[in-house]
Design a protein around this motif. Structure first.
Motif, PDB file in Angstrom:
ATOM      1  N   MET A 101       0.561  -1.091   0.196  1.00 44.21           N
ATOM      2  CA  MET A 101      -0.058  -0.248   0.051  1.00 44.21           C
ATOM      3  C   MET A 101       0.837   1.027  -0.098  1.00 44.21           C
ATOM      4  O   MET A 101       1.844   1.318   0.567  1.00 44.21           O
ATOM      5  CB  MET A 101      -0.815  -0.476   1.265  1.00 44.21           C
ATOM      6  CG  MET A 101      -2.039  -0.818   1.462  1.00 44.21           C
ATOM      7  SD  MET A 101      -3.010  -0.067   0.311  1.00 44.21           S
ATOM      8  CE  MET A 101      -3.880   0.633   1.071  1.00 44.21           C
ATOM      9  N   ALA A 102       0.746   2.182  -0.970  1.00 39.30           N
ATOM     10  CA  ALA A 102       1.311   3.164  -0.892  1.00 39.30           C
ATOM     11  C   ALA A 102       0.883   4.287  -0.665  1.00 39.30           C
ATOM     12  O   ALA A 102      -0.709   4.561  -1.396  1.00 39.30           O
ATOM     13  CB  ALA A 102       1.949   3.360  -2.667  1.00 39.30           C
ATOM     14  N   MET A 103       1.477   5.207   0.306  1.00 42.46           N
ATOM     15  CA  MET A 103      -0.290   6.324   0.604  1.00 42.46           C
ATOM     16  C   MET A 103       0.601   7.342   1.182  1.00 42.46           C
ATOM     17  O   MET A 103       1.687   7.454   1.262  1.00 42.46           O
ATOM     18  CB  MET A 103      -0.536   5.855   1.595  1.00 42.46           C
ATOM     19  CG  MET A 103      -1.073   4.498   1.706  1.00 42.46           C
ATOM     20  SD  MET A 103      -2.382   3.510   3.873  1.00 42.46           S
ATOM     21  CE  MET A 103      -1.019   3.692   4.792  1.00 42.46           C
ATOM     22  N   ILE A 109       9.232   1.757  -5.507  1.00 42.95           N
ATOM     23  CA  ILE A 109       9.224   0.726  -5.006  1.00 42.95           C
ATOM     24  C   ILE A 109       9.764  -0.177  -6.318  1.00 42.95           C
ATOM     25  O   ILE A 109      10.768  -1.333  -6.244  1.00 42.95           O
ATOM     26  CB  ILE A 109       7.289   0.315  -4.665  1.00 42.95           C
ATOM     27  CG1 ILE A 109       7.584   0.516  -3.239  1.00 42.95           C
ATOM     28  CG2 ILE A 109       7.719  -1.104  -4.551  1.00 42.95           C
ATOM     29  CD1 ILE A 109       6.061   0.501  -2.864  1.00 42.95           C
ATOM     30  N   ASP A 110       9.031   0.101  -7.917  1.00 44.85           N
ATOM     31  CA  ASP A 110       9.404  -0.385  -8.610  1.00 44.85           C
ATOM     32  C   ASP A 110      10.946  -0.781  -9.062  1.00 44.85           C
ATOM     33  O   ASP A 110      12.082  -1.888  -9.186  1.00 44.85           O
ATOM     34  CB  ASP A 110       8.552  -0.279  -9.820  1.00 44.85           C
ATOM     35  CG  ASP A 110       9.122  -0.862 -11.157  1.00 44.85           C
ATOM     36  OD1 ASP A 110       9.316  -2.113 -11.515  1.00 44.85           O
ATOM     37  OD2 ASP A 110       9.195  -0.016 -12.266  1.00 44.85           O
ATOM     38  N   VAL A 169       3.643  -1.172   3.959  1.00 45.54           N
ATOM     39  CA  VAL A 169       3.147   0.151   3.810  1.00 45.54           C
ATOM     40  C   VAL A 169       3.894   0.698   3.663  1.00 45.54           C
ATOM     41  O   VAL A 169       5.861   0.295   4.211  1.00 45.54           O
ATOM     42  CB  VAL A 169       2.349   0.840   4.770  1.00 45.54           C
ATOM     43  CG1 VAL A 169       0.541  -0.583   5.317  1.00 45.54           C
ATOM     44  CG2 VAL A 169       2.922   1.124   6.094  1.00 45.54           C
ATOM     45  N   ALA A 170       4.205   1.686   2.568  1.00 48.72           N
ATOM     46  CA  ALA A 170       5.423   2.880   2.271  1.00 48.72           C
ATOM     47  C   ALA A 170       4.419   4.066   2.767  1.00 48.72           C
ATOM     48  O   ALA A 170       3.324   4.364   1.098  1.00 48.72           O
ATOM     49  CB  ALA A 170       5.802   2.182   1.088  1.00 48.72           C
ATOM     50  N   GLN A 171       4.144   5.702   3.131  1.00 51.72           N
ATOM     51  CA  GLN A 171       4.171   6.259   2.685  1.00 51.72           C
ATOM     52  C   GLN A 171       4.885   7.635   3.256  1.00 51.72           C
ATOM     53  O   GLN A 171       6.184   7.832   3.315  1.00 51.72           O
ATOM     54  CB  GLN A 171       3.398   6.574   4.603  1.00 51.72           C
ATOM     55  CG  GLN A 171       2.706   5.341   4.653  1.00 51.72           C
ATOM     56  CD  GLN A 171       2.105   4.749   6.426  1.00 51.72           C
ATOM     57  OE1 GLN A 171       1.702   5.341   6.398  1.00 51.72           O
ATOM     58  NE2 GLN A 171       3.030   4.364   7.025  1.00 51.72           N
ATOM     59  N   SER A 172       4.289   8.933   2.669  1.00 55.45           N
ATOM     60  CA  SER A 172       4.766   9.656   2.414  1.00 55.45           C
ATOM     61  C   SER A 172       4.495  11.187   3.075  1.00 55.45           C
ATOM     62  O   SER A 172       2.860  11.233   3.321  1.00 55.45           O
ATOM     63  CB  SER A 172       5.148  10.455   1.403  1.00 55.45           C
ATOM     64  OG  SER A 172       5.025  11.551   0.406  1.00 55.45           O
ATOM     65  N   MET A 222       8.810   2.136   6.589  1.00 51.79           N
ATOM     66  CA  MET A 222       7.321   2.527   6.651  1.00 51.79           C
ATOM     67  C   MET A 222       6.564   3.696   6.356  1.00 51.79           C
ATOM     68  O   MET A 222       5.590   4.287   5.767  1.00 51.79           O
ATOM     69  CB  MET A 222       6.981   2.015   6.832  1.00 51.79           C
ATOM     70  CG  MET A 222       7.041   0.095   6.602  1.00 51.79           C
ATOM     71  SD  MET A 222       5.608  -0.816   7.221  1.00 51.79           S
ATOM     72  CE  MET A 222       6.359  -1.301   9.256  1.00 51.79           C
ATOM     73  N   ILE A 223       7.546   4.739   6.735  1.00 48.83           N
ATOM     74  CA  ILE A 223       7.470   6.644   6.450  1.00 48.83           C
ATOM     75  C   ILE A 223       8.127   7.796   6.222  1.00 48.83           C
ATOM     76  O   ILE A 223       9.330   7.533   7.081  1.00 48.83           O
ATOM     77  CB  ILE A 223       6.558   6.481   8.526  1.00 48.83           C
ATOM     78  CG1 ILE A 223       5.745   7.494   8.128  1.00 48.83           C
ATOM     79  CG2 ILE A 223       6.811   6.514   9.057  1.00 48.83           C
ATOM     80  CD1 ILE A 223       4.741   8.037   9.472  1.00 48.83           C
ATOM     81  N   THR A 224       8.108   8.146   5.751  1.00 48.78           N
ATOM     82  CA  THR A 224       8.485   9.351   5.427  1.00 48.78           C
ATOM     83  C   THR A 224       8.409  10.845   5.637  1.00 48.78           C
ATOM     84  O   THR A 224       6.920  11.216   5.254  1.00 48.78           O
ATOM     85  CB  THR A 224       9.336   9.250   4.020  1.00 48.78           C
ATOM     86  OG1 THR A 224       8.412   9.672   3.271  1.00 48.78           O
ATOM     87  CG2 THR A 224       9.880   7.939   3.910  1.00 48.78           C
TER      88      THR A 224
END
Length: 796
Positions: free
Chosen positions: A354-356, A379-380, A393-396, A408-410
């Motif tokens: 999940m990209a959020m 991610i690609d 998850v990966a978040q901005s 998982m958070i930036t």
């Protein structure tokens, strides 16, 4: 071999072989061995924990630290209060009588090393930002308050705070090889106003004219965390001075964040209680986003704006869980819109991510257009260069921090701007590419160092440099014309020529020109290593090998260096020495080009060639200016003899006899050398900058064609200052240029193109010297099967 003989041999070897730990240094002359091996000198000896190939050894170990944290944010006072339970597993072979923890918020104490050691320019000006920060630090002081430290039985434990570190004395040493201890800590700290006092976390409040008065809170370094205990350093307990970042242990986290009930929270890990903090509609959207191919809203902008208009009186607790992470970050605000999409991976262990993104209305329309898509792109690309993304998850998050990473958070900063007079909303191209670039960079840090867990406090380049290199690759795969700030070899020249540099292997807090050194130079070095030195196939395989070997482990630079060499099969000590251990720069000058033709059997042709070369040379200026004045030999025929009348290049009978004699000594294969018609070009190269490098050399030919020849760096191994290199062709070279594609970071282009005349020469074939053969001189012939045939004694 008898034992006594073995002992004697060992003693002889020890007496005659220099110890590996002692550097081999040149003591006479100024020659330098740029290709001297780093093994045994600058690199530590391999161990059972880290082997000579660069892989983790069979006895590799690292600690494991699990956290259960309950924390509350007081929006009015901006104070964070929490309690945590820590379970520490000691996998080292050592019993540990005490534990060291990190208290990074203590950098904001007025008495901290970080604050007291800050310097300012020796100037008569000061910025408004510096004034605001200085005034704020007079009125506000940050740092942890440690209310209690308790052992496994709930009894208080003695502890001591040393600057940004906390030492806890244990009632009994925690045993090595798997021993465990559990303890708990109660603590609190005031959050910093980030845009005033700076830092990697803090709050930002929108209190300007016409703004809504709400705040965004970003939590980082927000709880006492275990310092690292490693095989190569023991306790990593150097004070936090802000530049050198965080060296941490992996573990499992459960974190309960209590915030105002109208806040939306983003955090490391997966939300455990969506039914308690989200509406039914928002939960449905979150479920739908798990298969969405494009970003969709979980919390819409309209819902965020509606929340901004009120102030909830109650609180909600958001609970998150994360496995095998080395840190935890969070952000909270009622201003957040939240969008998400699914990113598919060809990875059975984690096929969906999940990209959020979380952002206030002030970040639109830039953020809703680019943030989540930039996460997906990262991610690609990083998945192909290193390994697939292992987390769910990966978040901005948009807030006051311009760019910072946690598992998982930036936290990322760029926004559009609104003209205060007209209300016109716009954004610059730099803001657009800056957002895409910073999201790639910060999400990329999930690989380096959040998973490949390098020591940021010691070696900045290991996370920032490797990550900036991959950011450069991802930016160019986003748009071939992407205005990347770092990574292109041509862009590092100014820094490489600058004063006050330090080698890349310098400890983080002592690095000068931090951005260029920690980010730009290593990224450029890796680009050159990939594109020019190794080539993509060898580099990409070796880089993936390094990343895969050390995922969820703690590598050192030597593990990286050794893996890249071991996996590629290429000796790169010269490259590491030049780029990572020195401040030399690249500047290769092309000083001279000579076109050589072999002096063959046709002596008359050789003579004509020599005459042409002589006649093409400039006549003496004195002779030119003497024109009209008759010389003695012109006035008096009696002064002229054979030498005045005979051309010095005329072929003599002795020349013919010498050639015949020379040819007679040669085999048919050797005589063929006299018939070669190819041209032998010799290029004189000079290493001005000191950093040995491969030499890409572009040759232009008279038929209009051209070719780039790539001369390996080893051309400099016998003389790192100046060499002559030869190229053989049947074509005619009309021009030559070093580094035509700007690929080796050559800092001075003015000496790369050879602009002089290519001077022709005739290359004489050297005489083949006869070795002394007294047997032949005495007409002795050996007989097959016997070496004992001698002539009669000769009197002396």
């Amino acid at each position: 071999m008898p034992a006594a003989s073995r002992f004697a041999l060992v003693a002889l070897l020890l007496a005659t072989t220099p110890a590996l730990a002692d550097p081999i240094r040149q003591t006479k002359g100024d020659w330098q061995d740029k290709f001297r091996q780093l093994e045994g000198e600058d690199w530590p000896t391999p161990t059972d924990y880290r082997n000579a190939s660069g892989a983790p050894g069979y006895r590799y170990w690292q600690q494991k630290v699990d956290y259960d944290v309950k924390v509350a944010l007081n929006e009015a006072t901006k104070v964070v209060t929490g309690t945590e339970t820590i379970r520490y597993r000691n996998n080292s072979p050592d019993a540990l009588p005490y534990l060291w923890l990190l208290l990074d918020q203590n950098q904001y104490k007025r008495s901290s090393i970080a604050q007291l050691s800050q310097t300012v320019p020796d100037a008569t000006t000061i910025s408004i930002g510096d004034i605001r920060r200085a005034e704020a630090m007079q009125k506000w002081e940050g740092g942890f308050t440690i209310a209690a430290v308790r052992g496994p039985d709930g009894q208080p434990l003695p502890f001591r705070v040393t600057d940004t570190l906390l030492r806890i004395e244990l009632p009994a040493p925690v045993a090595g090889n798997g021993g465990e201890v559990t303890l708990s800590i109660d603590w609190s700290f005031p959050m910093a106003e980030q845009k005033v006092v700076d830092g990697r976390s803090g709050y930002e409040c929108f209190t300007g004219q016409g703004e809504d008065g709400n705040c965004i809170f970003e939590g980082a370094q927000w709880f006492p965390r275990l310092a690292v205990y490693s095989d190569y350093e023991g306790w990593h307990n150097k004070a936090f001075l802000d530049a050198g970042e965080f060296t941490l242990e992996f573990g499992d986290y459960k974190v309960a964040l209590t915030v105002p009930s109208d806040h939306v929270v983003s955090a490391t890990g997966v939300l455990q209680n969506p039914d308690q903090v989200l509406t039914a509609t928002q939960r449905q959207r979150l479920e739908a986003a798990k298969t969405a191919a494009a970003p969709m809203y979980i919390v819409t902008p309209d819902e965020a704006v509606a929340a901004e208009r009120g102030r909830a009186s109650g609180t909600k607790t958001w609970t998150f869980a994360a496995q095998n992470v080395r840190d935890f970050g969070w952000a909270s605000s009622r201003k957040f819109a939240w969008d998400a999409m699914n990113v598919r991976q060809d990875y059975a262990a984690n096929p969906n991510v999940m990209a959020m993104s979380f952002y206030p209305k002030e970040a639109r329309p830039l953020w809703d257009a680019y943030s989540t898509k930039a996460i997906a792109h990262t991610i690609d690309v990083y998945g192909r260069f290193a390994f697939p993304y292992p987390y769910p998850v990966a978040q901005s998050v948009n807030g006051p921090v311009g760019g910072m990473e946690y598992p998982m958070i930036t936290f990322n900063g760029p926004r559009p701007v609104k003209d205060p007079k007209t209300g016109l909303l716009t954004y610059t191209e730099r803001a657009k590419t800056g957002l895409i670039g910073v999201v790639i960079h910060e999400v990329g840090h999930d690989w380096f160092p959040m998973i490949v867990n390098s020591d940021e406090r010691q070696w900045t380049w290991m996370d920032e440099g490797l990550n900036t290199f991959l950011q450069f690759q991802a930016e160019k795969l986003w748009d071939k014309d992407f205005p990347s700030r770092r990574g292109e070899p041509k862009d590092i020249a100014e820094y490489m020529l600058s004063d006050n540099q330090v080698p890349l292997m310098t400890q983080s807090d002592s690095v000068l020109q931090f951005g260029a050194n920690g980010y730009g130079k290593p990224a450029t070095a890796l680009t050159i290593l990939r594109e020019t030195v190794l080539g993509r196939d060898l580099f990409d395989r070796a880089f993936r090998e390094y990343a895969t070997r050390w995922r969820f482990k703690r590598p050192t630079p030597y593990d990286f260096f050794r893996t890249m060499e071991e996996s590629s099969g290429v000796d790169l000590d010269w490259f590491w020495r030049g780029w990572f251990y020195s401040t030399d720069h690249v500047d290769i000058a092309l000083d001279k080009v000579v076109e050589g033709r072999i002096a063959g059997r046709d002596l008359e042709a050789n003579a004509r060639e020599r005459r042409a070369i002589r006649d093409s040379e400039n006549t003496s200026l004195t002779v030119r200016n003497n024109a009209g004045q008759r010389t003695v030999t012109e006035r008096d025929p009696a002064t002229r003899d054979f030498y005045d009348q005979q051309d010095r290049f005329a072929v003599s009978p002795q020349d013919r006899r010498d050639l015949a004699e020379k040819l007679d000594k040669l085999t048919p294969e050797e005589r063929a050398a006299f018939d070669v018609k190819d041209k032998f070009y010799r290029f004189s190269l000079r290493n001005v900058g000191g950093l040995v490098m491969p030499v890409p050399l572009k040759l232009t030919f008279s038929d209009g064609s051209n070719e780039i020849v790539r001369i390996p760096a080893e051309v400099w191994r016998y003389d790192p200052k100046a060499v002559t290199w030869q190229y053989v062709t049947n074509k005619t070279v009309t021009g030559a240029e070093v580094d035509p594609l700007l690929e080796i970071a050559d800092a001075d282009r003015s000496n790369n193109v050879y602009r002089g005349a290519i001077r022709p020469v005739v290359l004489e074939i050297e005489d083949i010297e006869d070795l002394e053969n007294r047997m032949k001189d005495f007409d002795v012939q050996v007989k097959p099967g016997s070496l004992r045939t001698y002539p009669a004694p000769v009197s002396k």
